[in-house]
Design an enzyme around this catalytic site. Structure first.
Site: not given
Length: 529
Positions: A150, A460, A503, A512
């Site tokens: 993020d 991710h 994955d 992530e």
């Protein structure tokens, strides 16, 4: 699934080299030149080891005597060959460069150019003023690195990342050349120090100038979709001050100052004043159960109910920097009850131990004895676990969220024990932890994107998903037997702990990436280059 497993990147000529053979009945193996098929070595396996974490029976094949540069595979009749790997003194240079450049590509608040960023280039992101939670006050907190998949930025994560990178530079500065293709390349300052400074400049902005306390993080209220960073345009919110953020800020700046003293004394003075003020602020910071996300914010919490180890690191690092008895007494008071260990964001005691043991000012012999005895015991525990594991790592059957970080950090702790005990068994075990991350694991995957025959293709990581191509040089989290996301539950229920990895970009608990997972891997590489 492939039966013969090695480090997929490769080995230096004099490295210990061990292949894993799982669930085989053969007793002999060979090493072949992958280009010609010619056999260059033949031997017998050792074992077996019943490996509970992967539910496999394993035998091992040592081929350390193969030292000639080239590309090879390990072969066993009826079981095929391993993925190819390289033997060369410079085998880790390409992966090191991508692991390092990930930090530039994660930069926030600045344009990442097409020339240097390729398909991951973007205009300056998150440039608006950020609102301090619960107030109408807005401050400038531009800069730093996006923490993970993020676009949040978190002090406790930043501090341990910077520490690992600085120690990597300290242990092997020659590998961090001046041209890693970042904007500051080819200046008088090594690229690694330039990149770290970009993060430090942001950290300085996260300090409350009035109280000296340090804000825990800056994010939006919620996570964005899988978009590029400049497309996240929600209001930026600065979370409240925390003890862990303030203490690790102190420690991180105190550690960094000597590295920059040759290049910019004014910057060092700024860092010292900020660290000193933050230390003073700790006297008035008392948060019973640690930082918790304020109402309405659901981004990464980095909750930690124990802040003693952060204070321990801060005191030790400030004493090492200044020799001031104030910090010495604070550290001795904290080490009286226990010796803290850990190189992760939640457990940082090992950073404090290292700072105290390497101080050039007077140190307490009894404290030194207590720390070194505890470190040796910790290292022996990790070594024993490594020697009983088929893949040579020290996790047993405990694969937590971010297990690959634990693997890397335990490798560093084993190196600590090697330098204390001068026993090469610890160094061999540390190298096995590196081999695991680069392919010698039950998933038979290099956990670093873009490197190895098989590596994660769907991390991710928002830029990777947005561009439909994994950014190279990112260490993913790895197996998590807690199955902490719906994708993991759907794909991995019933799997043994070391195989609880998928994955898929929706598996934030296994796939992530973060800045503080790359950093200890860079440190391990620095030790073995």
């Amino acid at each position: 699934m492939i039966s013969i497993i090695t480090n997929q990147i490769g080995y230096r000529s004099k490295d210990k080299k061990v292949a894993v053979f799982r669930d085989v009945i053969g007793t002999t193996f060979s090493v072949i030149d992958s280009q010609t098929g010619k056999e260059v070595y033949k031997s017998t396996v050792s074992g077996p080891i019943v490996n509970a974490s992967s539910d496999e029976t394993i035998v091992l094949g040592d081929f350390s005597s193969v030292t000639t540069p080239g590309t090879y595979q390990v072969k066993m009749d009826s079981y095929g060959v391993s993925y190819p790997f390289v033997i060369d003194q410079d085998v880790y240079k390409p992966i090191l460069k991508d692991l390092f450049r990930m930090y530039y590509l994660q930069r926030c608040g600045i344009e990442v150019s097409k020339e240097l960023g390729g398909i991951y280039s973007h205009t300056a992101c998150h440039t608006s003023l950020a609102t301090i939670y619960g107030t109408n006050k807005e401050i400038d907190v531009t800069g730093g690195w996006h923490d993970a998949g993020d676009y949040g930025r978190y002090i406790v994560a930043a501090a341990v990342t910077v520490a690992d990178l600085l120690y990597a530079y300290e242990c092997n500065c020659t590998i961090f050349e001046r041209n890693f293709n970042i904007p500051e390349s080819n200046s008088k300052i090594p690229d690694l120090l330039s990149e770290i400074r970009y993060e430090l400049e942001w950290m300085l902005k996260m300090q409350d100038p009035d109280t000296g306390g340090v804000y825990h993080k800056v994010t939006c209220a919620t996570f964005p979709g899988f978009v590029m960073p400049e497309e996240e345009n929600d209001m930026l919110i600065v979370a409240p001050v925390s003890v862990t953020a303030t203490a690790t800020f102190v420690a991180c700046l105190a550690l960094a100052i000597p590295f920059y003293n040759t290049y910019d004394k004014d910057f060092c003075k700024t860092c010292f004043l900020a660290a000193s003020k933050a230390w003073e602020a700790l006297d008035n910071l008392h948060i019973g159960d640690g930082f918790k996300n304020p109402e309405g914010i659901v981004t990464g919490e980095y909750a930690d109910i124990t802040d003693t180890d952060e204070l321990y690191w801060a005191a030790a690092q400030m004493y090492k920097l200044t020799g001031d008895p104030l910090y010495h007494e604070a550290f001795k008071n904290l080490v009286t009850n226990t010796v803290w260990h850990g190189y992760g964001w939640e457990d940082v005691g090992s950073f404090g131990n290292r700072a105290y043991l390497t101080a050039n000012f007077p140190i307490d012999n009894d404290i030194v004895e207590k720390i070194t005895t505890s470190m040796k015991a910790h290292g022996k525990h990790l070594l024993d676990a490594s020697l009983s594991d088929g893949y040579g790592i020290s996790l047993g059957t405990n694969f937590v969220w971010g297990s690959n970080m634990v693997v890397a950090n335990n490798g560093i702790s084993l190196l600590d024990s090697y330098y204390l005990a001068k026993d090469k068994a610890y160094k061999f075990a540390a190298k096995a932890h590196l081999d695991y991350l680069l392919g010698k694991n039950p998933m038979a995957i290099s956990y670093v994107t873009g490197h190895g025959t098989t590596s994660p293709t769907s991390p991710h990581h928002r830029p990777s998903v947005a561009k439909k191509k994994p950014m190279p040089g990112m260490l993913v989290g790895g197996p998590d037997d807690g199955l902490h996301d719906p994708q993991a539950v759907a794909a991995l229920t019933g799997m043994p702990p070391a195989k609880c990895y998928v994955d898929h970009y929706d598996s934030y608990s296994t796939n992530e990436i973060t800045i503080y997972w790359n950093a200890p891997l860079i440190y391990l590489l620095a030790e073995f280059m």
